[in-house]
Design a protein around this motif. Structure first.
Motif, short mmCIF file in Angstrom:
data_model
loop_
_atom_site.label_atom_id
_atom_site.label_comp_id
_atom_site.label_asym_id
_atom_site.label_seq_id
_atom_site.Cartn_x
_atom_site.Cartn_y
_atom_site.Cartn_z
N ARG A 110 22.20 57.29 -6.72
CA ARG A 110 21.37 58.39 -7.23
C ARG A 110 19.93 58.06 -6.93
O ARG A 110 19.49 56.93 -7.08
CB ARG A 110 21.55 58.58 -8.74
N SER A 111 19.17 59.06 -6.56
CA SER A 111 17.74 58.89 -6.33
C SER A 111 17.02 59.20 -7.64
O SER A 111 17.20 60.28 -8.21
CB SER A 111 17.28 59.83 -5.23
N VAL A 112 16.22 58.25 -8.11
CA VAL A 112 15.49 58.43 -9.35
C VAL A 112 14.12 59.04 -9.06
O VAL A 112 13.64 59.91 -9.78
CB VAL A 112 15.33 57.09 -10.10
N MET A 113 13.49 58.59 -7.98
CA MET A 113 12.17 59.10 -7.61
C MET A 113 11.86 58.75 -6.17
O MET A 113 12.51 57.89 -5.58
CB MET A 113 11.09 58.53 -8.52
N SER A 114 10.88 59.42 -5.63
CA SER A 114 10.41 59.13 -4.28
C SER A 114 8.99 58.60 -4.40
O SER A 114 8.18 59.14 -5.16
CB SER A 114 10.42 60.41 -3.45
N LEU A 115 8.68 57.51 -3.69
CA LEU A 115 7.33 56.96 -3.76
C LEU A 115 6.35 57.77 -2.94
O LEU A 115 5.32 58.21 -3.41
CB LEU A 115 7.31 55.51 -3.26
N TYR A 116 6.68 57.98 -1.66
CA TYR A 116 5.80 58.72 -0.77
C TYR A 116 6.54 58.96 0.54
O TYR A 116 7.45 58.23 0.89
CB TYR A 116 4.49 57.98 -0.50
N PRO A 117 6.12 59.97 1.28
CA PRO A 117 6.74 60.17 2.60
C PRO A 117 6.21 59.10 3.56
O PRO A 117 5.06 58.69 3.46
CB PRO A 117 6.26 61.56 3.02
N GLU A 118 7.06 58.63 4.42
CA GLU A 118 6.64 57.62 5.40
C GLU A 118 6.41 58.29 6.74
O GLU A 118 7.33 58.83 7.33
CB GLU A 118 7.71 56.54 5.53
N ALA A 119 5.18 58.27 7.17
CA ALA A 119 4.83 58.82 8.48
C ALA A 119 4.74 57.66 9.47
O ALA A 119 4.62 56.50 9.08
CB ALA A 119 3.48 59.52 8.40
N ILE A 120 4.81 57.98 10.73
CA ILE A 120 4.70 56.95 11.76
C ILE A 120 3.63 57.38 12.75
O ILE A 120 3.49 58.56 13.07
CB ILE A 120 6.04 56.70 12.46
N THR A 121 2.85 56.42 13.17
CA THR A 121 1.85 56.65 14.20
C THR A 121 2.18 55.74 15.37
O THR A 121 2.36 54.54 15.20
CB THR A 121 0.43 56.32 13.67
N ILE A 122 2.26 56.33 16.55
CA ILE A 122 2.53 55.55 17.76
C ILE A 122 1.24 55.51 18.56
O ILE A 122 0.67 56.55 18.90
CB ILE A 122 3.67 56.19 18.58
N VAL A 123 0.78 54.30 18.84
CA VAL A 123 -0.45 54.11 19.59
C VAL A 123 -0.11 53.45 20.92
O VAL A 123 0.66 52.49 20.96
CB VAL A 123 -1.44 53.21 18.79
N THR A 124 -0.64 53.98 22.01
CA THR A 124 -0.41 53.41 23.33
C THR A 124 -1.73 53.25 24.07
O THR A 124 -2.75 53.82 23.68
CB THR A 124 0.52 54.31 24.19
N LYS A 125 -1.69 52.48 25.13
CA LYS A 125 -2.86 52.37 26.00
C LYS A 125 -3.03 53.69 26.74
O LYS A 125 -2.06 54.39 27.04
CB LYS A 125 -2.67 51.24 27.01
N ALA A 126 -4.25 54.02 27.07
CA ALA A 126 -4.54 55.29 27.74
C ALA A 126 -3.84 55.39 29.09
O ALA A 126 -3.43 56.47 29.51
CB ALA A 126 -6.05 55.46 27.91
N ASN A 127 -3.66 54.26 29.77
CA ASN A 127 -3.07 54.28 31.11
C ASN A 127 -1.55 54.04 31.10
O ASN A 127 -0.97 53.81 32.15
CB ASN A 127 -3.76 53.25 32.01
N ALA A 128 -0.90 54.13 29.93
CA ALA A 128 0.54 53.85 29.84
C ALA A 128 1.40 55.01 30.34
O ALA A 128 2.60 54.85 30.52
CB ALA A 128 0.92 53.51 28.40
N GLY A 129 0.82 56.16 30.54
CA GLY A 129 1.59 57.32 31.00
C GLY A 129 2.46 57.92 29.91
O GLY A 129 3.44 58.59 30.18
N ILE A 130 2.11 57.68 28.66
CA ILE A 130 2.90 58.20 27.53
C ILE A 130 2.13 59.35 26.90
O ILE A 130 1.04 59.17 26.36
CB ILE A 130 3.18 57.09 26.49
N ILE A 131 2.72 60.54 27.01
CA ILE A 131 2.10 61.75 26.47
C ILE A 131 2.88 62.25 25.25
O ILE A 131 2.31 62.76 24.31
CB ILE A 131 2.05 62.87 27.54
#
Length: 140
Positions: A110-131
């Motif tokens: 059973r869930s009693v409470m939620s602390l907070y939503p977990e967000a994720i941030t993905i950081v890459t180098k500018a020249n990594a080709g990841i958009i």
């Protein structure tokens, strides 16, 4: 610092067995995570408030643990009373799809409470080709 609302304190105390019947001290534990992490701090804060305003003969103990899978296993065995668990792992344990816990669904979770939503941030180098996230395929 996280302040646990009194309604959470009441909910925790109402879920404990034998509440108000015995004169013995009853200690319940909250499985958290590593001592250096935020979940342990959250468990410590909740227990601090509970121990200050909760019933006299009931005490809360924050327990450092290895995390969600360990906490689910300890909940299943009765070693923990409450635990912080990531919601996706709680759902998988409830459905019985967490391989490390066996195939039996933990239908009594059973869930009693939620602390907070977990967000994720993905950081890459500018020249990594990841958009976009799809560009992460095959990357280290």
């Amino acid at each position: 610092m996280i302040r646990a609302p009194l309604t959470v304190i009441a909910a925790l105390s109402n879920l404990l067995p034998g509440r108000g019947i015995t004169q013995e001290l009853h200690v319940f534990s909250i499985g958290s995570g590593q001592v250096s992490g935020g979940y342990y701090d959250s468990a410590t804060a909740i227990c601090g408030v509970f121990n200050k305003v909760g019933p006299n003969k009931v005490r809360c103990s924050p327990e450092p643990t290895a995390g969600s899978i360990y906490n689910l296993s300890m909940l299943a065995s009765g070693e923990l009373t409450f635990a912080f668990v990531q919601s996706d792992l709680q759902k998988a344990a409830y459905e019985g799809t967490v391989n490390r816990l066996g195939d039996s669904p933990m239908e009594n979770l059973r869930s009693v409470m939620s602390l907070y939503p977990e967000a994720i941030t993905i950081v890459t180098k500018a020249n990594a080709g990841i958009i976009s996230p799809i560009d992460l395929t095959g990357k280290k």
